[in-house]
Design a protein around this motif. Structure first.
Motif, PDB file in Angstrom:
ATOM      1  N   LYS A   8       0.854  -1.191   0.000  1.00 22.28           N
ATOM      2  CA  LYS A   8       0.000   0.000   0.000  1.00 22.28           C
ATOM      3  C   LYS A   8       0.883   1.232   0.000  1.00 22.28           C
ATOM      4  CE  LYS A   8      -0.642  -0.420   5.042  1.00 22.28           C
ATOM      5  NZ  LYS A   8      -1.650  -0.540   6.130  1.00 22.28           N
ATOM      6  N   SER A   9       0.296   2.386  -0.277  1.00 19.81           N
ATOM      7  CA  SER A   9       1.102   3.604  -0.419  1.00 19.81           C
ATOM      8  C   SER A   9       1.786   4.008   0.887  1.00 19.81           C
ATOM      9  CB  SER A   9       0.239   4.752  -0.945  1.00 19.81           C
ATOM     10  OG  SER A   9      -0.842   5.028  -0.075  1.00 19.81           O
ATOM     11  N   THR A  34      -3.735 -18.961   4.438  1.00 19.91           N
ATOM     12  CA  THR A  34      -3.504 -18.134   5.622  1.00 19.91           C
ATOM     13  C   THR A  34      -4.812 -17.547   6.125  1.00 19.91           C
ATOM     14  OG1 THR A  34      -3.295 -15.980   4.532  1.00 19.91           O
ATOM     15  CG2 THR A  34      -1.354 -17.377   4.538  1.00 19.91           C
ATOM     16  N   ARG A  35      -4.775 -17.044   7.355  1.00 18.89           N
ATOM     17  CA  ARG A  35      -5.857 -16.181   7.825  1.00 18.89           C
ATOM     18  C   ARG A  35      -5.800 -14.900   7.016  1.00 18.89           C
ATOM     19  NH1 ARG A  35      -4.903 -15.134  13.922  1.00 18.89           N
ATOM     20  NH2 ARG A  35      -6.697 -13.777  13.561  1.00 18.89           N
ATOM     21  N   ILE A  36      -6.949 -14.343   6.694  1.00 13.31           N
ATOM     22  CA  ILE A  36      -6.995 -13.142   5.869  1.00 13.31           C
ATOM     23  C   ILE A  36      -6.411 -11.959   6.632  1.00 13.31           C
ATOM     24  CG2 ILE A  36      -8.451 -11.644   4.463  1.00 13.31           C
ATOM     25  CD1 ILE A  36      -8.400 -14.595   3.607  1.00 13.31           C
ATOM     26  N   LYS A  37      -5.334 -11.398   6.090  1.00 10.32           N
ATOM     27  CA  LYS A  37      -4.734 -10.203   6.675  1.00 10.32           C
ATOM     28  C   LYS A  37      -4.319  -9.271   5.546  1.00 10.32           C
ATOM     29  CE  LYS A  37      -3.100 -11.895  11.155  1.00 10.32           C
ATOM     30  NZ  LYS A  37      -1.975 -11.937  12.104  1.00 10.32           N
ATOM     31  N   GLY A  38      -4.341  -7.985   5.839  1.00  6.53           N
ATOM     32  CA  GLY A  38      -3.995  -6.993   4.837  1.00  6.53           C
ATOM     33  C   GLY A  38      -4.763  -5.718   5.134  1.00  6.53           C
ATOM     34  N   THR A  39      -4.909  -4.877   4.130  1.00  4.41           N
ATOM     35  CA  THR A  39      -5.597  -3.597   4.298  1.00  4.41           C
ATOM     36  C   THR A  39      -6.715  -3.479   3.281  1.00  4.41           C
ATOM     37  OG1 THR A  39      -3.534  -2.574   5.066  1.00  4.41           O
ATOM     38  CG2 THR A  39      -5.301  -1.091   4.339  1.00  4.41           C
ATOM     39  N   VAL A  44      -3.734  -1.224  -7.317  1.00  8.88           N
ATOM     40  CA  VAL A  44      -4.457  -0.165  -6.599  1.00  8.88           C
ATOM     41  C   VAL A  44      -3.536   1.032  -6.370  1.00  8.88           C
ATOM     42  CG1 VAL A  44      -5.699   0.449  -4.487  1.00  8.88           C
ATOM     43  CG2 VAL A  44      -5.991  -1.829  -5.484  1.00  8.88           C
ATOM     44  N   VAL A  45      -2.274   0.768  -6.010  1.00 15.64           N
ATOM     45  CA  VAL A  45      -1.301   1.846  -5.811  1.00 15.64           C
ATOM     46  C   VAL A  45      -1.119   2.637  -7.116  1.00 15.64           C
ATOM     47  CG1 VAL A  45       1.126   2.398  -5.334  1.00 15.64           C
ATOM     48  CG2 VAL A  45      -0.077   0.717  -3.922  1.00 15.64           C
ATOM     49  N   LEU A  46      -1.075   1.944  -8.253  1.00 13.85           N
ATOM     50  CA  LEU A  46      -0.930   2.635  -9.538  1.00 13.85           C
ATOM     51  C   LEU A  46      -2.090   3.601  -9.766  1.00 13.85           C
ATOM     52  CD1 LEU A  46       0.283  -0.235 -11.937  1.00 13.85           C
ATOM     53  CD2 LEU A  46       1.668   1.482 -10.757  1.00 13.85           C
ATOM     54  N   LEU A  47      -3.305   3.155  -9.469  1.00 15.82           N
ATOM     55  CA  LEU A  47      -4.468   4.032  -9.624  1.00 15.82           C
ATOM     56  C   LEU A  47      -4.413   5.194  -8.634  1.00 15.82           C
ATOM     57  CD1 LEU A  47      -7.398   1.495 -10.138  1.00 15.82           C
ATOM     58  CD2 LEU A  47      -6.288   2.934 -11.864  1.00 15.82           C
ATOM     59  N   GLU A  48      -3.931   4.913  -7.439  1.00 12.48           N
ATOM     60  CA  GLU A  48      -3.806   5.939  -6.403  1.00 12.48           C
ATOM     61  C   GLU A  48      -2.870   7.051  -6.862  1.00 12.48           C
ATOM     62  OE1 GLU A  48      -3.043   5.684  -1.551  1.00 12.48           O
ATOM     63  OE2 GLU A  48      -2.809   3.911  -2.812  1.00 12.48           O
TER      64      GLU A  48
END
Length: 340
Positions: free
Chosen positions: A136-137, A170-175, A200-204
């Motif tokens: 992420k950014s 895995t257990r779901i982790k992230g943002t 997503v970062v590219l679009l951001e």
């Protein structure tokens, strides 16, 4: 002490692990400025994430990954020490400071971050590849030279490098906003989950909008969904950050959006690898640099320089009578073909 006993005035960031402080340590005969991440006692992360990060950063060395200096595990204190990044995070400059980053600067930042992720995924120099799992950014740090570096490996997972489709359950982790929908639905984590987040970062970077923004209308909450819908509807020119709209090469824009769309494909197998993404972005760097040079006064044609001398306003803000059709193509901004 390096942080003046964790003085609140030295806080430069915070996350799931805890607060990050700017500090000074003695290294040999010199004093080095560092970033010190301290585990918060109420954090939902803990010893496992701490040791994962220590292990990952101890074996990884790349100019586009944040450099790990050391750690402290004493009594209840768990502390990680990194090189200090003078320009903070990409998130800071896009959403907090509204830094006037040029399109070429943004491209360079994306290329650097892409190279860092490619290194992680391929396991160059190490026995295993690494899935970051929280791209992420705010985890893309910027050196004083604006070189981008991937940070925060507390959620990372090791995976074999000789099996590109290998997944880790895995257990779901992230943002949220960056989380791969396929990973969220199945619990199967792959390198392509990082690729989705990078899309997503590219679009951001292109739109200067947050990955998730609940303050906007409901259809704009998710940047990935809103941007893709806008592109399908032929509204590409309306989603670009106004600050950079006039400086992007039309061909560069279309190819950049194609790369982002491929990263966000619903089927992970249809998404490109980070190696493919880096090659594409590097070619766009070259394309944009040539375009930018042509747009500079010294690179303009004789006709272009003569047009600049014509005494009528090209800027709509300076003339209520001037419309888009009245503006010369070479000076009025760019016409973008919305078909991508």
């Amino acid at each position: 002490m390096a942080t003046k006993n964790f003085d609140e005035s030295l806080i430069i960031g915070s996350g799931g692990f805890g607060k990050v402080y700017k500090g000074n340590i003695i290294h040999g005969s010199s004093i080095v400025v560092v970033a010190i991440k301290r585990l918060d006692s109420v954090s939902n992360q803990g010893a496992s994430e701490f040791w994962i990060e220590v292990e990952m950063l101890s074996m990884l060395r790349h100019c586009n990954l944040v450099s790990f200096i050391g750690y402290c595990n004493y009594e209840k204190e768990m502390i990680l020490v990194y090189e200090y990044m003078h320009n903070g995070t990409l998130d800071d400059h896009l959403h907090k400071f509204n830094t006037p980053l040029s399109w070429l600067q943004r491209l360079n930042i994306c290329v650097g971050a892409g190279r860092g992720l490619h290194y992680l995924h391929t396991g160059t120099g190490i026995h295993y590849g690494v899935i970051h799992r929280d791209v992420k950014s705010s985890n893309i740090l910027l050196h004083e030279s604006w070189t981008s570096k991937i940070s925060d490996f507390g959620l990372s997972k090791v995976c074999p490098t000789n099996q590109p489709s290998t997944h880790v359950n895995t257990r779901i982790k992230g943002t949220f906003g960056y989380l791969d929908p396929n990973y969220y639905a199945t619990g199967r984590l792959t390198r392509k989950s990082d690729v989705y987040a990078f899309g997503v970062v590219l679009l951001e970077v292109l739109c200067r909008k947050r990955a998730v923004d609940g303050s906007l209308d409901e259809e704009q909450w998710s940047l990935a969904t809103w941007a893709q819908d806008s592109i399908k509807e032929g509204n590409l020119k309306h989603i670009i950050d106004p600050y950079i709209k006039g400086e992007i090469s039309p061909n560069c824009l279309k190819e950049f959006v194609r790369v982002a769309k491929r990263c966000l494909h619903n089927n992970p197998k249809r998404r490109p690898t980070m190696a493919e993404i880096v090659v594409s972005l590097e070619s766009l760097q070259v394309l944009q640099e040539k375009f930018s040079n042509l747009m500079q006064p010294e690179g303009r044609t004789l006709f272009g320089r003569l047009v600049d001398m014509i005494p009528f306003p090209f800027n709509e803000e300076n003339s209520g009578q001037n419309s888009e059709k009245d503006k010369p193509r070479c000076c009025s901004g760019l016409d973008y073909d919305d078909e991508v």
